[in-house]
Design a protein around this motif. Structure first.
Motif, PDB file in Angstrom:
ATOM      1  N   UNK A 164       0.837  -1.205   0.000  1.00 16.45           N
ATOM      2  CA  UNK A 164       0.000   0.000   0.000  1.00 16.45           C
ATOM      3  C   UNK A 164       0.869   1.250   0.000  1.00 16.45           C
ATOM      4  N   UNK A 165       1.956   1.217   0.785  1.00 16.05           N
ATOM      5  CA  UNK A 165       2.850   2.379   0.827  1.00 16.05           C
ATOM      6  C   UNK A 165       3.524   2.576  -0.528  1.00 16.05           C
ATOM      7  N   UNK A 166       3.894   1.487  -1.175  1.00 17.25           N
ATOM      8  CA  UNK A 166       4.505   1.578  -2.493  1.00 17.25           C
ATOM      9  C   UNK A 166       3.545   2.208  -3.491  1.00 17.25           C
ATOM     10  N   UNK A 167       2.275   1.835  -3.404  1.00 14.63           N
ATOM     11  CA  UNK A 167       1.277   2.436  -4.286  1.00 14.63           C
ATOM     12  C   UNK A 167       1.221   3.950  -4.090  1.00 14.63           C
ATOM     13  N   UNK A 168       1.282   4.393  -2.832  1.00  8.76           N
ATOM     14  CA  UNK A 168       1.234   5.833  -2.564  1.00  8.76           C
ATOM     15  C   UNK A 168       2.482   6.530  -3.090  1.00  8.76           C
ATOM     16  N   UNK A 169       3.641   5.866  -2.976  1.00  9.26           N
ATOM     17  CA  UNK A 169       4.867   6.452  -3.517  1.00  9.26           C
ATOM     18  C   UNK A 169       4.783   6.592  -5.034  1.00  9.26           C
ATOM     19  N   UNK A 173      11.450  13.175   9.544  1.00  5.92           N
ATOM     20  CA  UNK A 173      11.247  13.497  10.964  1.00  5.92           C
ATOM     21  C   UNK A 173      10.870  14.964  11.125  1.00  5.92           C
ATOM     22  N   UNK A 174      11.547  15.844  10.396  1.00  2.00           N
ATOM     23  CA  UNK A 174      11.251  17.275  10.482  1.00  2.00           C
ATOM     24  C   UNK A 174       9.851  17.570   9.966  1.00  2.00           C
ATOM     25  N   UNK A 175       9.410  16.858   8.941  1.00  2.00           N
ATOM     26  CA  UNK A 175       8.064  17.055   8.418  1.00  2.00           C
ATOM     27  C   UNK A 175       7.000  16.639   9.438  1.00  2.00           C
ATOM     28  N   UNK A 176       7.401  15.804  10.396  1.00  2.00           N
ATOM     29  CA  UNK A 176       6.492  15.364  11.465  1.00  2.00           C
ATOM     30  C   UNK A 176       6.665  16.203  12.721  1.00  2.00           C
ATOM     31  N   UNK A 197       2.253  11.513  13.832  1.00  3.15           N
ATOM     32  CA  UNK A 197       3.015  11.449  12.584  1.00  3.15           C
ATOM     33  C   UNK A 197       2.377  10.421  11.668  1.00  3.15           C
ATOM     34  N   UNK A 198       2.401  10.648  10.344  1.00  2.00           N
ATOM     35  CA  UNK A 198       1.838   9.679   9.404  1.00  2.00           C
ATOM     36  C   UNK A 198       2.589   8.349   9.474  1.00  2.00           C
ATOM     37  N   UNK A 199       1.873   7.279   9.346  1.00  2.00           N
ATOM     38  CA  UNK A 199       2.454   5.935   9.447  1.00  2.00           C
ATOM     39  C   UNK A 199       3.578   5.719   8.429  1.00  2.00           C
ATOM     40  N   UNK A 200       3.366   6.167   7.194  1.00  2.00           N
ATOM     41  CA  UNK A 200       4.380   5.963   6.159  1.00  2.00           C
ATOM     42  C   UNK A 200       5.692   6.630   6.535  1.00  2.00           C
ATOM     43  N   UNK A 201       5.616   7.839   7.076  1.00  2.00           N
ATOM     44  CA  UNK A 201       6.835   8.548   7.477  1.00  2.00           C
ATOM     45  C   UNK A 201       7.562   7.785   8.574  1.00  2.00           C
ATOM     46  N   UNK A 202       6.811   7.364   9.592  1.00  2.00           N
ATOM     47  CA  UNK A 202       7.431   6.651  10.712  1.00  2.00           C
ATOM     48  C   UNK A 202       8.048   5.337  10.235  1.00  2.00           C
ATOM     49  N   UNK A 203       7.330   4.610   9.388  1.00  2.00           N
ATOM     50  CA  UNK A 203       7.833   3.334   8.884  1.00  2.00           C
ATOM     51  C   UNK A 203       9.139   3.518   8.114  1.00  2.00           C
ATOM     52  N   UNK A 212       1.234  11.755   1.898  1.00  2.00           N
ATOM     53  CA  UNK A 212       1.077  10.850   3.022  1.00  2.00           C
ATOM     54  C   UNK A 212       0.085  11.380   4.037  1.00  2.00           C
ATOM     55  N   UNK A 213      -0.318  12.632   3.890  1.00  2.00           N
ATOM     56  CA  UNK A 213      -1.330  13.164   4.774  1.00  2.00           C
ATOM     57  C   UNK A 213      -2.653  12.444   4.616  1.00  2.00           C
ATOM     58  N   UNK A 214      -2.786  11.675   3.522  1.00  2.00           N
ATOM     59  CA  UNK A 214      -4.009  10.917   3.314  1.00  2.00           C
ATOM     60  C   UNK A 214      -4.084   9.726   4.262  1.00  2.00           C
ATOM     61  N   UNK A 215      -2.965   9.324   4.830  1.00  2.00           N
ATOM     62  CA  UNK A 215      -2.961   8.241   5.802  1.00  2.00           C
ATOM     63  C   UNK A 215      -3.127   8.846   7.193  1.00  2.00           C
ATOM     64  N   UNK A 216      -3.559   8.036   8.181  1.00  2.00           N
ATOM     65  CA  UNK A 216      -3.788   8.580   9.526  1.00  2.00           C
ATOM     66  C   UNK A 216      -2.576   9.317  10.069  1.00  2.00           C
ATOM     67  N   UNK A 217      -2.825  10.487  10.703  1.00  2.00           N
ATOM     68  CA  UNK A 217      -1.738  11.302  11.236  1.00  2.00           C
ATOM     69  C   UNK A 217      -1.323  10.861  12.628  1.00  2.00           C
TER      70      UNK A 217
END
Length: 269
Positions: A108-113, A236-239, A157-163, A119-124
């Protein structure tokens, strides 16, 4: 990463013919289409300074996205091979379930990339345990020793960023840890949460310490491009967070702090 490499990664022998394999092949086609859309870099010799700066910024960002794509594809390939390895010892059912969840999440993350979806579309708000567990499970299944004591924590923070941040730090620790165990810890720090990843390798070259997070900085013997830590710090800075290198008597040690949103007593004590 070339188009050939991306497609080979998804369509090589052993992927099977089930729904997961079909989804993987479809994703491979999307990877190829994305890379073809990039095309060759436009000539800049006759462009103005502002045009050159804009083009350079765009190319830098696309290079970072390609780095994330390559890392995600590599993780998917490794996970799929673990799940389909008929020649090795059978994995415990719980491990298979965790790897399967990671596989679906990473697809799913690859699809978003690939679609440049924000990534704001995923839970914050992200559950750290849900992000860290499959990454640790994958490393352990690949034969690496990882020390981790789960602690419940929710971060803003969005899950994709943290992952991606945790993935970069763990893979770096495994790559440079000299074959020793790596550690990941989650600690309360006031209204924030600190994620600390450390290894027992040679540590950071003092000559690189001050510029460690700049684009292209890496050890002379490193096989990477010197983009991982740069990307991790930017995310990290974006979060509204911070990623730092901490001094350590053995190996390398990196800490990222993010804003806590959990009211769990264990973290507010």
């Amino acid at each position: 990463m070339s188009i050939v490499w991306a497609n080979h990664a998804f369509t090589s022998k052993g992927w099977g013919s089930g729904p997961t394999a079909l989804l993987a092949r479809d994703t491979a086609r999307r990877v190829g289409a994305y890379l073809r859309r990039l095309g060759p870099a436009a000539p800049v010799a006759t462009a103005g300074d502002s045009d050159v700066d804009l083009l350079r910024a765009r190319l830098d960002r696309e290079q970072e996205r390609l780095h994330e794509l390559r890392a995600t594809v590599a993780g998917l390939v490794a996970t799929h091979r673990l799940l389909r390895d008929d020649g090795g010892p059978a994995l415990p059912a719980e491990t298979v379930a965790r790897l399967s969840r990671m596989y679906d999440s990473e697809l799913s993350r690859l699809e978003r990339l690939l679609t440049a979806q924000d990534d704001g579309a995923t839970p914050a708000e992200t559950d750290l345990g849900e992000v860290i567990e499959p990454l640790v499970t994958s490393l352990v299944a690949r034969g690496h020793a990882v020390r981790w004591d789960p602690m419940p924590a929710q971060v803003a923070a969005p899950r994709d960023h943290v992952a991606e941040i945790v993935h970069i730090l763990l893979e770096n620790a495994v790559r440079h840890g000299g074959g020793n165990a790596v550690s990941i810890e989650v600690r309360p720090d006031g209204q924030r949460v600190r994620i600390v990843v450390s290894d027992e390798g040679a540590g950071v070259d003092p000559r690189l310490a001050r510029t460690l997070f700049e684009r292209g900085r890496r050890r002379a013997d490193s096989p990477g491009q010197g983009l991982g830590l740069h990307i991790a710090r930017r995310l990290a800075q974006e979060c509204d967070g911070r990623l730092v290198h901490e001094s350590s008597t053995t190996g390398a040690r990196f800490a990222v702090d993010l804003r806590q949103v959990s009211t769990c007593p264990a973290l507010s004590a």
